[in-house]
Motif scaffolding. Structure first.
Motif, PDB file in Angstrom:
ATOM      1  N   GLU A   1      63.759  51.898 -10.251  1.00  0.00           N
ATOM      2  CA  GLU A   1      63.292  52.141 -11.619  1.00  0.00           C
ATOM      3  C   GLU A   1      63.264  53.661 -11.902  1.00  0.00           C
ATOM      4  OE1 GLU A   1      59.576  50.119 -12.530  1.00  0.00           O
ATOM      5  OE2 GLU A   1      59.028  51.708 -13.931  1.00  0.00           O
ATOM      6  N   ALA A   2      62.769  54.433 -10.924  1.00  0.00           N
ATOM      7  CA  ALA A   2      62.655  55.889 -11.104  1.00  0.00           C
ATOM      8  C   ALA A   2      64.033  56.537 -11.269  1.00  0.00           C
ATOM      9  CB  ALA A   2      61.907  56.489  -9.923  1.00  0.00           C
ATOM     10  N   VAL A   3      65.039  56.036 -10.536  1.00  0.00           N
ATOM     11  CA  VAL A   3      66.398  56.581 -10.659  1.00  0.00           C
ATOM     12  C   VAL A   3      66.892  56.416 -12.096  1.00  0.00           C
ATOM     13  CG1 VAL A   3      68.835  56.161 -10.024  1.00  0.00           C
ATOM     14  CG2 VAL A   3      67.068  56.219  -8.250  1.00  0.00           C
TER      15      VAL A   3
ATOM     16  N   ALA B   1      72.098  50.714  -7.393  1.00  0.00           N
ATOM     17  CA  ALA B   1      71.657  49.434  -7.990  1.00  0.00           C
ATOM     18  C   ALA B   1      71.077  49.687  -9.380  1.00  0.00           C
ATOM     19  CB  ALA B   1      70.620  48.759  -7.099  1.00  0.00           C
ATOM     20  N   ALA B   2      70.422  50.850  -9.565  1.00  0.00           N
ATOM     21  CA  ALA B   2      69.760  51.133 -10.853  1.00  0.00           C
ATOM     22  C   ALA B   2      70.756  51.137 -12.028  1.00  0.00           C
ATOM     23  CB  ALA B   2      68.986  52.449 -10.766  1.00  0.00           C
ATOM     24  N   PRO B   3      71.831  51.949 -11.968  1.00  0.00           N
ATOM     25  CA  PRO B   3      72.773  51.904 -13.095  1.00  0.00           C
ATOM     26  C   PRO B   3      73.488  50.559 -13.237  1.00  0.00           C
ATOM     27  CG  PRO B   3      73.625  53.307 -11.329  1.00  0.00           C
ATOM     28  CD  PRO B   3      72.210  52.986 -10.985  1.00  0.00           C
ATOM     29  N   VAL B   4      73.682  49.862 -12.113  1.00  0.00           N
ATOM     30  CA  VAL B   4      74.282  48.519 -12.198  1.00  0.00           C
ATOM     31  C   VAL B   4      73.362  47.618 -13.019  1.00  0.00           C
ATOM     32  CG1 VAL B   4      74.721  46.420 -10.821  1.00  0.00           C
ATOM     33  CG2 VAL B   4      75.705  48.595 -10.106  1.00  0.00           C
ATOM     34  N   TYR B   5      72.070  47.612 -12.711  1.00  0.00           N
ATOM     35  CA  TYR B   5      71.131  46.753 -13.441  1.00  0.00           C
ATOM     36  C   TYR B   5      71.061  47.162 -14.912  1.00  0.00           C
ATOM     37  CZ  TYR B   5      69.589  44.445  -9.152  1.00  0.00           C
ATOM     38  OH  TYR B   5      69.552  43.692  -8.008  1.00  0.00           O
TER      39      TYR B   5
END
Ligand SMILES: CC(=O)SCCNC(=O)CCNC(=O)[C@H](O)C(C)(C)COP(=O)(O)OP(=O)(O)OC[C@H]1O[C@@H](n2cnc3c(N)ncnc32)[C@H](O)[C@@H]1OP(=O)(O)O
Ligand SMILES: O=C([O-])CC(=O)C(=O)O
Length: 371
Positions: A228-230, A317-321
């Protein structure tokens, strides 16, 4: 004060358990899950295969995989009372805290809660695996005063999970990428949350208690909360130049950059980050939008040059989500939903040959004081 034993801050390198579940072979750059390479599993199999492998000990046949899907589907629906309790939570509640509450409530509906046999725990794990995605998606909608989105059993497990969060049917590529991310997050040896779950389970506490503790652990930014922080960092930075500047500024201020570094990999790229980087590239291609991919690559380069640090899974994973349309507040709950299977396998193992965790300390306080 005389030392009573060797002490490793953060228990770095300390072996805390013997396990047949998984192992990080850093030299071979392999995440071993019950004998299989996790990355190969993510590329060739699906999340439900991991459920079979981790809970039943072997990769399931197609027929068994279908049966596992039916077992989970029967559990998708949440009791009305649970939805009502989630509706009453303060709207500021973070979805990870709502998830922790939700898992706690589920324990009250389990009439066999004291059954800690392997088969009893497996049944509980299947129930939780079916219910947690609905809990994750529903708590978000209720906290945002939106209608909950009912699960759809004609969709695959991953397609339904994504649908319940976003309210739209995803493309085939989006479902594949999401399923791959669930495999990537499914199990990872002895991270803080798994250790927490095993420590709790070692008192003969039930799987609900162990998982509730694991949710609390996973929420922290040094662990699952990093995804989430990324994303918040990427949005704040907005452009490639903005992102590089943000990283340089943070490093100047001696701040940690979320999504980089790892207790075990530290000076190597997390193999799961490489997998998710490829997934991000295919999503960028499908959506004809390379902004986040290019920003992440630029950030990766800066961190390599400035700190010799590499991305962990949360970084890609962050930008993927985000590109899948998952709300940022749900990134860590999704991580937990995926990890439920790994945690359950560890709790089952802990209960099956248990010894209470109870370490000692090197005391550094005063002695011989009198009140
Ligand atoms: C899926 C997951 O849960 S993966 C982990 C997700 N967490 C993150 O991405 C948070 C950012 N990363 C970190 O904070 C760390 O790398 C951790 C917590 C993951 C691992 O930490 P540890 O093994 O305890 O390493 P430790 O904190 O001792 O760091 C060693 C050195 O690297 C530096 N360092 C480690 N990670 C980072 C980072 N992300 N940014 C900047 N510096 C870092 C530390 O400042 C320290 O430097 P120093 O020796 O000059 O003081
Ligand atoms: O292994 C760790 O310490 C953290 C991690 O990457 C995970 O839980 O997936």
């Amino acid at each position: 004060m005389e030392a009573q034993g060797s002490y490793k801050p953060g228990l770095e390198g300390v072996v805390a358990a013997e396990t047949e579940v998984s192992y990080l072979d850093v030299e071979a750059e392999e995440i071993v899950i019950k004998g299989y390479d996790l990355i190969e599993l993510a590329e060739k199999r699906q999340y439900l295969d991991l459920v079979g492998l981790l809970l039943e000990g072997e990769l399931p046949s197609n027929q068994r995989k279908k049966e596992i899907e039916w077992i989970l589907q029967k559990e998708y629906q949440l009791q009305d009372e649970i939805l009502e309790i989630l509706r009453l939570l303060p709207k500021e509640t973070h979805p990870m805290d709502a998830l922790r509450t939700g898992i706690s409530i589920l324990s009250g509906y389990d009439h066999t809660i004291d059954d800690r046999t392997e088969s009893g725990n497996r049944e509980k794990a299947m129930r939780l695996l079916g219910k947690i995605p609905t809990l994750v998606a529903s708590s978000y909608h209720l906290l945002n005063e939106e209608d909950v989105i009912d699960p759809r059993t004609e969709l695959s497990f991953s397609a339904n999970f994504l649908y319940m969060m976003t309210g739209r049917e995803a493309s085939a590529l989006e479902v594949d990428v999401f399923d791959q991310s669930l495999v990537a997050y499914s199990e990872h040896e002895m991270p803080n949350s798994t250790f927490a779950a095993r420590v709790i389970a070692s008192t003969h506490a039930d799987i609900y208690g162990a998982l509730t503790g694991a949710v609390s652990s996973l929420k922290g930014h040094l662990h699952g909360g990093a995804n989430e922080a990324v994303m918040r960092m990427l949005l704040e930075a907005d452009t490639i130049e903005g992102f590089k500047k943000l990283i340089y500024d943070k490093l100047q201020n001696k701040e940690r950059i979320m999504g980089f570094g790892h207790r075990v990999y530290m000076k190597k790229m997390d193999p799961r980050a490489t997998l998710m980087k490829k997934a991000l590239r295919s999503l960028a291609k499908e959506k004809d939008n390379f902004t986040l991919y290019d920003m992440c690559e630029a950030g990766e380069q800066v961190m390599k040059e400035e700190k010799g640090l590499y991305p962990n899974l949360d970084y890609y994973a962050a930008p993927v989500y985000y590109m899948l349309g998952i709300p940022i507040d749900l990134f860590t709950p999704v991580f937990f939903a995926a990890r439920t299977v790994g945690l359950a396998a560890h709790v089952m193992e802990q209960h099956s040959h248990n010894r209470l965790f109870r370490p000692r300390v090197n005391y550094t306080g005063p002695r011989h004081l009198h009140p």
